[in-house]
Design an enzyme around this catalytic site. Structure first.
Site, short mmCIF file in Angstrom:
data_model
loop_
_atom_site.label_atom_id
_atom_site.label_comp_id
_atom_site.label_asym_id
_atom_site.label_seq_id
_atom_site.Cartn_x
_atom_site.Cartn_y
_atom_site.Cartn_z
N GLY A 9 -1.76 75.21 45.59
CA GLY A 9 -1.77 75.88 44.30
C GLY A 9 -0.58 75.48 43.46
N LYS A 185 17.58 86.73 42.94
CA LYS A 185 16.26 86.39 42.40
C LYS A 185 15.40 87.65 42.26
CE LYS A 185 12.20 84.28 41.70
NZ LYS A 185 11.50 83.50 42.73
N GLU A 269 1.20 91.59 42.73
CA GLU A 269 2.28 91.70 43.71
C GLU A 269 3.20 92.89 43.39
OE1 GLU A 269 3.42 87.63 45.73
OE2 GLU A 269 3.85 87.54 43.60
#
Length: 309
Positions: A9, A185, A269
């Site tokens: 992907g 992050k 998510e």
């Protein structure tokens, strides 16, 4: 170094293509439809105005016959259980797994299955998408990838992977403080996802409102509070970069989860990016009203999507 990339992907295909171009022995573990697409068209990546097209060696589930040196794991958090089962035959005593997933919750499952010493830490900063025709489009200015060992000692694959990436245009580096990098992050992504998903707009659109800047600052502060309680407060340079990114009045950036919502995606998510952070904050006794509001909205969206599917 033999490298297995789970899927081809946007993220896996992008980095796998670069590694193959640098001379890495790369194979992609994919489903039949993607395998047929790659056999017909090759692995196509459009980045910085240039198109690359290269052959891709593929494997289907059940075709992994021997362990690999490194497995690159780039699935969505909600597909982790299936991904672990898919890569298990490729993980031997000398294999390391490099997950490029959001948040930190995935390490519990990966460590339990493969052992923490064989699971690296990885964080990537990139915007890329997979078009219906199979083309991977990289549309962010950069593509920073940070990796490192989470436990004592550094497996040889870390240096070997860094050497491969050094032959490409990817900005990749190894870090001796990978857990800190992962928290930084996560803080950036959670604040950005909460902001753009709750407000259903880009950073620039939100900054053009009366309260947008104050809300962004407050969301960043909530994320920082959780990281600080865990012993990983963002370092000044990271905090400033996040602040610039999420308060830029000219920015067209929005979290990929917000883009997913706009495109009608039913699965998000939300739990890996916001839910887990909120639960960790609660364990430290922190009140996180804005993150909780964004999480609540995403749960409502998920419930509606599930009811209509």
């Amino acid at each position: 170094m033999r490298i297995l990339v789970l899927g081809a992907g946007a993220i896996g295909g992008y980095y796998g293509s670069h590694l193959a171009g640098a001379g890495g022995e790369v194979q992609f573990l994919v489903r039949e439809r993607r395998a047929a697409q790659l056999a017909r068209d090759g692995l196509v990546v459009v980045s910085r105005g240039e198109e690359s097209r290269r052959p891709a060696a593929t494997l289907l589930a059940g075709e992994v016959a021997a362990p690999f040196d490194l497995v690159l794991l780039t699935c969505k958090a909600y597909d982790l259980d299936g991904a672990i089962e898919a890569i298990a035959p490729a993980v031997g005593p000398g294999t390391v797994v490099l997950p490029l997933l959001n948040g930190l919750a995935h390490f519990d499952a990966l460590d339990a299955r493969f052992g923490a010493e064989r699971v690296l830490g990885g964080a990537c900063y990139i915007a890329a998408s997979l078009a219906p025709d199979g083309t991977i489009r990289h549309f962010s200015p950069g593509d920073l990838l940070i990796l490192g060992a989470r436990t004592g000692g550094t497996p040889w694959q870390v240096e070997a992977l860094s050497d491969l990436f050094a032959r490409t245009t990817v900005n990749a580096r190894s870090s001796g403080t990978i857990l800190q990098e992962l928290w930084e992050k996560w803080c950036m992504l959670a604040a950005g996802a909460a902001l753009t998903c709750l407000m259903r707009g880009t950073v620039g659109e939100i900054m053009a409102t009366e309260a947008g800047g104050r809300i962004a600052e407050a969301m960043m502060a909530e994320c920082t509070a959780v990281a600080a309680a865990a012993g990983h407060a963002p370092r000044p340079a990271s905090a400033e970069q996040t602040r610039r990114q999420l308060t830029d009045p000219a920015s067209r950036w929005a979290a990929s989860m917000m883009r997913d919502i706009e495109q009608g995606a039913a699965r998000l998510e939300a739990e890996a990016i916001l839910g887990d952070l909120i639960h960790r904050g609660a364990a430290y006794g922190l009140a996180l009203p804005l993150l909780s509001a964004a999480h609540c909205q995403l749960q409502v969206h998920g419930a509606r999507a599930a009811a209509t599917s």
